[in-house]
Design a protein around this motif. Structure first.
Motif, short mmCIF file in Angstrom:
data_model
loop_
_atom_site.label_atom_id
_atom_site.label_comp_id
_atom_site.label_asym_id
_atom_site.label_seq_id
_atom_site.Cartn_x
_atom_site.Cartn_y
_atom_site.Cartn_z
N GLU A 70 0.84 -1.21 0.00
CA GLU A 70 0.00 0.00 0.00
C GLU A 70 0.87 1.26 0.00
O GLU A 70 0.59 2.22 -0.71
CB GLU A 70 -0.92 0.01 1.22
N TYR A 71 1.94 1.23 0.77
CA TYR A 71 2.84 2.38 0.83
C TYR A 71 3.51 2.61 -0.53
O TYR A 71 3.54 3.73 -1.05
CB TYR A 71 3.91 2.15 1.90
N LEU A 72 4.03 1.54 -1.13
CA LEU A 72 4.67 1.66 -2.45
C LEU A 72 3.68 2.14 -3.51
O LEU A 72 4.04 2.94 -4.38
CB LEU A 72 5.26 0.31 -2.86
N SER A 73 2.44 1.66 -3.43
CA SER A 73 1.42 2.07 -4.39
C SER A 73 1.12 3.55 -4.28
O SER A 73 0.89 4.24 -5.29
CB SER A 73 0.14 1.26 -4.18
N GLU A 74 1.11 4.07 -3.05
CA GLU A 74 0.86 5.51 -2.85
C GLU A 74 2.00 6.35 -3.40
O GLU A 74 1.78 7.45 -3.91
CB GLU A 74 0.62 5.81 -1.37
N LEU A 75 3.21 5.84 -3.29
CA LEU A 75 4.34 6.59 -3.85
C LEU A 75 4.21 6.76 -5.35
O LEU A 75 4.67 7.76 -5.92
CB LEU A 75 5.66 5.86 -3.52
N GLU A 76 3.58 5.79 -6.01
CA GLU A 76 3.37 5.88 -7.46
C GLU A 76 2.49 7.08 -7.82
O GLU A 76 2.55 7.60 -8.94
CB GLU A 76 2.71 4.60 -7.98
N LEU A 77 1.65 7.51 -6.88
CA LEU A 77 0.67 8.58 -7.16
C LEU A 77 1.19 9.97 -6.82
O LEU A 77 0.51 10.96 -7.09
CB LEU A 77 -0.62 8.31 -6.38
N LEU A 78 2.36 10.07 -6.22
CA LEU A 78 2.90 11.38 -5.84
C LEU A 78 3.24 12.20 -7.08
O LEU A 78 3.79 11.68 -8.05
CB LEU A 78 4.15 11.21 -4.97
N ASP A 79 2.92 13.48 -7.03
CA ASP A 79 3.24 14.37 -8.16
C ASP A 79 4.74 14.61 -8.27
O ASP A 79 5.27 14.74 -9.37
CB ASP A 79 2.50 15.70 -7.99
N ASP A 80 5.40 14.69 -7.13
CA ASP A 80 6.85 14.94 -7.11
C ASP A 80 7.58 13.61 -7.28
O ASP A 80 7.75 12.85 -6.32
CB ASP A 80 7.23 15.62 -5.79
N LYS A 81 8.02 13.31 -8.49
CA LYS A 81 8.63 12.01 -8.76
C LYS A 81 9.99 11.83 -8.09
O LYS A 81 10.36 10.72 -7.72
CB LYS A 81 8.77 11.81 -10.28
N SER A 82 10.72 12.93 -7.91
CA SER A 82 12.00 12.82 -7.22
C SER A 82 11.78 12.50 -5.74
O SER A 82 12.54 11.73 -5.14
CB SER A 82 12.81 14.11 -7.36
N GLU A 83 10.73 13.06 -5.15
CA GLU A 83 10.37 12.74 -3.78
C GLU A 83 9.93 11.28 -3.68
O GLU A 83 10.30 10.57 -2.72
CB GLU A 83 9.24 13.66 -3.31
N ALA A 84 9.17 10.84 -4.65
CA ALA A 84 8.72 9.44 -4.67
C ALA A 84 9.92 8.50 -4.74
O ALA A 84 9.98 7.49 -4.02
CB ALA A 84 7.79 9.20 -5.85
N GLU A 85 10.90 8.84 -5.57
CA GLU A 85 12.09 8.00 -5.69
C GLU A 85 12.90 8.00 -4.39
O GLU A 85 13.42 6.96 -3.98
CB GLU A 85 12.95 8.50 -6.85
N ARG A 86 12.99 9.14 -3.74
CA ARG A 86 13.72 9.22 -2.47
C ARG A 86 13.06 8.32 -1.41
O ARG A 86 13.74 7.56 -0.71
CB ARG A 86 13.77 10.67 -1.98
N LEU A 87 11.75 8.41 -1.31
CA LEU A 87 11.02 7.62 -0.33
C LEU A 87 11.07 6.13 -0.66
O LEU A 87 11.16 5.28 0.23
CB LEU A 87 9.57 8.09 -0.25
N ARG A 88 11.03 5.81 -1.95
CA ARG A 88 11.13 4.41 -2.38
C ARG A 88 12.50 3.85 -2.02
O ARG A 88 12.62 2.70 -1.57
CB ARG A 88 10.86 4.30 -3.88
N ARG A 89 13.54 4.65 -2.23
CA ARG A 89 14.89 4.23 -1.88
C ARG A 89 15.01 3.99 -0.38
O ARG A 89 15.60 2.99 0.05
CB ARG A 89 15.87 5.32 -2.35
N GLU A 90 14.42 4.87 0.41
CA GLU A 90 14.50 4.72 1.87
C GLU A 90 13.81 3.44 2.33
O GLU A 90 14.35 2.70 3.17
CB GLU A 90 13.86 5.94 2.55
N ILE A 91 12.62 3.16 1.79
CA ILE A 91 11.90 1.96 2.25
C ILE A 91 12.60 0.70 1.74
O ILE A 91 12.60 -0.33 2.44
CB ILE A 91 10.41 2.01 1.81
#
Length: 409
Positions: A70-91
């Protein structure tokens, strides 16, 4: 443990009725951006807490994997793709050491597949290292094997795959071929997502990371697939050569041999020899020990190899494999199965449970065989033998007679 327990205190206190069947998406819908960020941050912290206390065993629980997905799926919907990539890397860095414990559930498998698709070459190498000791169990599990297939689909370094995964995978063939999941794992490097062995549902799941791979992998998809097929071919052909005598007696083994011979790359003469040697046993067999040709799955395997491909319901014709020479197989069949007794065994097959197999043999020799093979087969099926076949009520006799007439023309 309920999934919403991962969403944090703010959801428990202020959004107790929200969620339903939509999970975290049902909670976040309609909330302002700041509240959405806080709830996602709480979800991440609770996931992190589980993975940082992995000795308690919760890491392998499906509910934890569902929260992660669910967390990863929500990251897909973020408008800020660089932020999404940062959070994906952290998790990912939080979860990476536990990937082998995650692959056996639906959402755990999906999460690891996304880590692979989005990962760097270094990430993929690390995941490969962690999965390798568990390869047999992964192959036998329908969810876990999707991770293996995605690993093959996204890794650019096919030499690494060959050394780390493909050689070990082929070596597991004797343990895997009788199981549907295990057999699928053995065949994927050769047939990719062919509908013969990959269900539409599985193909859809695997395709879900294709668009991601296009942004993270540098190698052309077709080139990667071809390199994987060639890298796997030698080892899996060797397994057929060593185990054919047992494999042809099993339905799954016959399926595996058919696909390996049709789709693998390289010299197949030793494997063909190993497949045909067991046919030298007396025909017909006994009630306790049937001759391989008397087994329907083995006969089907031989027919497909003599045809050189698979029947297509769409075209109403056999689609020949570009990696297999059916005429070479037919010539080997004559030599190995027939030469030692002047064709007597083959004549008995033609008038017994091997009628359709011998009909295919006759057609292949007639259309593509060497002159000496045609001469040999004509001699074995003299006029008296043909008359004997005509006088009997043999299932498939009409088809066989048609092929013999064409051969003798």
């Amino acid at each position: 443990m309920l999934l919403r327990e991962f969403y944090g205190k703010e959801v428990a206190l202020f959004e107790p009725k929200k969620e339903g069947k939509q999970g975290i998406r049902g909670v976040l819908d309609g909330l302002e951006k700041e509240r959405q960020r806080r709830i996602l941050s709480s979800l991440k912290e609770n996931i992190q807490s589980v993975f940082e206390n992995s000795d308690k065993g919760a890491v392998s629980r499906a509910i934890v994997h569902a929260a992660l997905w669910e967390y990863l799926s929500e990251l897909e919907l973020l408008d800020d793709k660089s932020e999404a990539e940062r959070l994906r890397r952290e998790i990912y860095e939080i979860c990476q050491e536990s990937v082998a414990e995650m692959v056996h559930t639906r959402y755990g498998s999906q999460s690891v597949r996304y880590f692979l698709a989005y990962g760097t070459a270094k990430d993929r190498k690390q995941i490969t290292k962690l999965l390798k000791p568990h390869l047999e169990r992964i192959c036998l599990d329908s969810e876990a094997q999707l991770v293996l297939f995605t690993l093959l689909d996204v890794t650019d370094d096919t030499k690494l795959l060959s050394k780390s995964i493909l050689t070990d995978l082929a070596a597991l063939a004797p343990k895997l071929y009788m199981d549907a999941n295990g057999r699928r794992a053995l065949l994927y490097p050769l047939i990719y997502r062919s509908s013969r062995h990959i269900t539409p549902a599985m193909a859809t799941v695997l395709a879900s990371t294709d668009s991601i791979r296009a942004t993270t992998s540098k190698k052309d998809e077709e080139l990667r697939r071809e390199e994987v097929r060639k890298a796997f071919s030698g080892d899996i052909l060797k397994q057929v050569e060593m185990n054919a005598a047992k494999m042809i007696l099993d339905t799954g083994g016959s399926l595996l041999i058919t696909e390996v011979l049709l789709c693998a790359d390289g010299d197949k003469l030793a494997a063909i020899d190993a497949v045909l040697r067991p046919l030298q046993s007396p025909f017909p067999g006994s009630k306790e020990h049937k001759h391989p040709v008397e087994l329907s799955h083995t006969a089907r395997m031989l027919k497909q190899l003599l045809q050189g491909g698979h029947w297509s319901h769409a075209t109403k014709a056999v689609i020949r494999s570009e990696h297999f020479d059916a005429a070479v197989f037919a010539s080997a069949f004559l030599r190995i199965v027939g030469d030692d007794d002047g064709g007597e065994r083959i004549r008995k097959m033609a008038q017994g449970d091997g009628t359709f197999v011998i009909a295919e043999l006759c057609e292949r020799i007639d259309k593509e065989g060497r002159a000496e093979d045609k001469k040999k087969l004509k001699k074995w099926f003299s006029g008296d033998v043909v008359k004997s076949i005509k006088s009997q009520d043999i299932r498939g006799g009409g088809v066989l007679l048609e092929k013999l007439v064409a051969l003798k023309a």
